[in-house]
Write a protein that holds these residues in place. Structure first.
Motif, PDB file in Angstrom:
ATOM      1  N   LYS A  34       0.842  -1.195   0.000  1.00  0.00           N
ATOM      2  CA  LYS A  34       0.000   0.000   0.000  1.00  0.00           C
ATOM      3  C   LYS A  34       0.885   1.256   0.000  1.00  0.00           C
ATOM      4  O   LYS A  34       1.690   1.455   0.897  1.00  0.00           O
ATOM      5  CB  LYS A  34      -0.911   0.033   1.235  1.00  0.00           C
ATOM      6  N   PRO A  35       0.727   2.095  -1.014  1.00  0.00           N
ATOM      7  CA  PRO A  35       1.504   3.340  -1.029  1.00  0.00           C
ATOM      8  C   PRO A  35       0.925   4.357  -0.036  1.00  0.00           C
ATOM      9  O   PRO A  35      -0.249   4.294   0.319  1.00  0.00           O
ATOM     10  CB  PRO A  35       1.333   3.839  -2.460  1.00  0.00           C
ATOM     11  N   LEU A  36       1.762   5.274   0.401  1.00  0.00           N
ATOM     12  CA  LEU A  36       1.310   6.397   1.221  1.00  0.00           C
ATOM     13  C   LEU A  36       0.549   7.334   0.291  1.00  0.00           C
ATOM     14  O   LEU A  36       1.058   7.726  -0.761  1.00  0.00           O
ATOM     15  CB  LEU A  36       2.509   7.111   1.840  1.00  0.00           C
ATOM     16  N   ILE A  37      -0.685   7.672   0.667  1.00  0.00           N
ATOM     17  CA  ILE A  37      -1.553   8.513  -0.161  1.00  0.00           C
ATOM     18  C   ILE A  37      -2.155   9.586   0.731  1.00  0.00           C
ATOM     19  O   ILE A  37      -2.684   9.280   1.803  1.00  0.00           O
ATOM     20  CB  ILE A  37      -2.697   7.684  -0.786  1.00  0.00           C
ATOM     21  N   ALA A  38      -2.107  10.829   0.286  1.00  0.00           N
ATOM     22  CA  ALA A  38      -2.692  11.927   1.060  1.00  0.00           C
ATOM     23  C   ALA A  38      -3.054  13.066   0.118  1.00  0.00           C
ATOM     24  O   ALA A  38      -2.779  13.028  -1.079  1.00  0.00           O
ATOM     25  CB  ALA A  38      -1.719  12.408   2.142  1.00  0.00           C
ATOM     26  N   SER A  39      -3.673  14.084   0.688  1.00  0.00           N
ATOM     27  CA  SER A  39      -3.977  15.301  -0.052  1.00  0.00           C
ATOM     28  C   SER A  39      -3.762  16.492   0.862  1.00  0.00           C
ATOM     29  O   SER A  39      -3.776  16.354   2.086  1.00  0.00           O
ATOM     30  CB  SER A  39      -5.404  15.273  -0.602  1.00  0.00           C
ATOM     31  N   ALA A  40      -3.565  17.647   0.251  1.00  0.00           N
ATOM     32  CA  ALA A  40      -3.319  18.874   1.005  1.00  0.00           C
ATOM     33  C   ALA A  40      -3.708  20.066   0.149  1.00  0.00           C
ATOM     34  O   ALA A  40      -3.936  19.938  -1.052  1.00  0.00           O
ATOM     35  CB  ALA A  40      -1.842  18.969   1.411  1.00  0.00           C
ATOM     36  N   GLY A  41      -3.760  21.211   0.790  1.00  0.00           N
ATOM     37  CA  GLY A  41      -4.096  22.443   0.104  1.00  0.00           C
ATOM     38  C   GLY A  41      -2.954  23.431   0.120  1.00  0.00           C
ATOM     39  O   GLY A  41      -2.104  23.399   1.006  1.00  0.00           O
ATOM     40  N   ILE A  42      -2.967  24.322  -0.842  1.00  0.00           N
ATOM     41  CA  ILE A  42      -2.007  25.422  -0.875  1.00  0.00           C
ATOM     42  C   ILE A  42      -2.280  26.361   0.301  1.00  0.00           C
ATOM     43  O   ILE A  42      -1.381  26.762   1.018  1.00  0.00           O
ATOM     44  CB  ILE A  42      -2.107  26.195  -2.214  1.00  0.00           C
ATOM     45  N   GLY A  43      -3.554  26.700   0.495  1.00  0.00           N
ATOM     46  CA  GLY A  43      -3.941  27.613   1.567  1.00  0.00           C
ATOM     47  C   GLY A  43      -4.436  26.872   2.795  1.00  0.00           C
ATOM     48  O   GLY A  43      -4.751  25.683   2.733  1.00  0.00           O
ATOM     49  N   GLY A  44      -4.525  27.584   3.894  1.00  0.00           N
ATOM     50  CA  GLY A  44      -4.931  26.978   5.148  1.00  0.00           C
ATOM     51  C   GLY A  44      -6.337  27.328   5.590  1.00  0.00           C
ATOM     52  O   GLY A  44      -6.689  27.109   6.743  1.00  0.00           O
ATOM     53  N   TRP A  45      -7.167  27.805   4.688  1.00  0.00           N
ATOM     54  CA  TRP A  45      -8.497  28.282   5.044  1.00  0.00           C
ATOM     55  C   TRP A  45      -9.387  27.200   5.627  1.00  0.00           C
ATOM     56  O   TRP A  45     -10.263  27.477   6.416  1.00  0.00           O
ATOM     57  CB  TRP A  45      -9.218  28.875   3.830  1.00  0.00           C
ATOM     58  N   HIS A  46      -9.205  25.970   5.200  1.00  0.00           N
ATOM     59  CA  HIS A  46     -10.134  24.897   5.574  1.00  0.00           C
ATOM     60  C   HIS A  46      -9.499  23.839   6.478  1.00  0.00           C
ATOM     61  O   HIS A  46     -10.076  22.761   6.643  1.00  0.00           O
ATOM     62  CB  HIS A  46     -10.677  24.216   4.316  1.00  0.00           C
ATOM     63  N   ILE A  47      -8.348  24.122   7.066  1.00  0.00           N
ATOM     64  CA  ILE A  47      -7.644  23.137   7.885  1.00  0.00           C
ATOM     65  C   ILE A  47      -8.595  22.522   8.911  1.00  0.00           C
ATOM     66  O   ILE A  47      -9.306  23.226   9.632  1.00  0.00           O
ATOM     67  CB  ILE A  47      -6.423  23.767   8.588  1.00  0.00           C
ATOM     68  N   GLY A  48      -8.605  21.195   8.940  1.00  0.00           N
ATOM     69  CA  GLY A  48      -9.431  20.454   9.887  1.00  0.00           C
ATOM     70  C   GLY A  48     -10.849  20.176   9.429  1.00  0.00           C
ATOM     71  O   GLY A  48     -11.565  19.401  10.056  1.00  0.00           O
ATOM     72  N   ASN A  49     -11.261  20.794   8.328  1.00  0.00           N
ATOM     73  CA  ASN A  49     -12.622  20.602   7.826  1.00  0.00           C
ATOM     74  C   ASN A  49     -12.705  19.367   6.927  1.00  0.00           C
ATOM     75  O   ASN A  49     -11.735  19.015   6.258  1.00  0.00           O
ATOM     76  CB  ASN A  49     -13.088  21.815   7.020  1.00  0.00           C
TER      77      ASN A  49
END
Length: 152
Positions: A34-49
């Motif tokens: 199983k590969p490590l898979i994730a996503s992220a955003g450029i901005g921090g407006w929605h962190i934790g949502n």
């Protein structure tokens, strides 16, 4: 060749990149490693949502649950932890190029370039209609399928 670890990146990490993460995870579920898979955003407006309800809905309609994902912002260590950092559009890619640390080991890619060999952006459906989310899902599913096939 083992599947690469991959970080999908969009602007706020609530529409496109959570869908790509969920789709790629779904497509690689049967992989022996199983590969490590994730996503992220450029901005921090929605962190934790959680992802946008429309992204959750379109994924759920295809049998993919992304409701437990939580938005986060790109971190410098991501460029060392992942093999691939994949931007949803040219603007995201340009920002990633400026924040990527000098010691980075990850390879940066535009999603459509990696998947299809084109310089096409994955359109941001945030201000759109449900059909825009459907179109983005279809593009991401085709693209993630192509990426998985490259490494099988």
């Amino acid at each position: 060749m083992p599947l690469p670890s991959i970080l999908f990146v969009c602007l706020g990490n609530i529409c496109r990149s959570p869908l790509a993460e969920g789709i790629y995870r779904h497509l690689t579920a049967a992989a022996s490693e199983k590969p490590l898979i994730a996503s992220a955003g450029i901005g921090g407006w929605h962190i934790g949502n959680p992802p946008d309800r429309r992204s959750i809905k379109v994924a759920a309609a295809k049998g993919i649950d992304i409701s437990r994902q939580r938005a986060r912002q790109v971190r410098p260590e991501d460029f060392l932890e992942f093999d691939l950092v994949v931007a949803m559009d040219e603007s995201n890619l340009a920002t990633l190029e400026t924040v990527m640390p000098a010691e980075a080991t990850a390879r940066l890619h535009l999603f459509a370039d990696l998947a299809f060999g084109t310089r096409q952006d994955v359109p941001d459906p945030y201000y759109g209609e449900p059909e825009d989310f459907e179109a983005v899902y279809s593009m991401l599913f085709s693209g993630c399928s192509a990426v998985v096939a490259k490494f099988e």
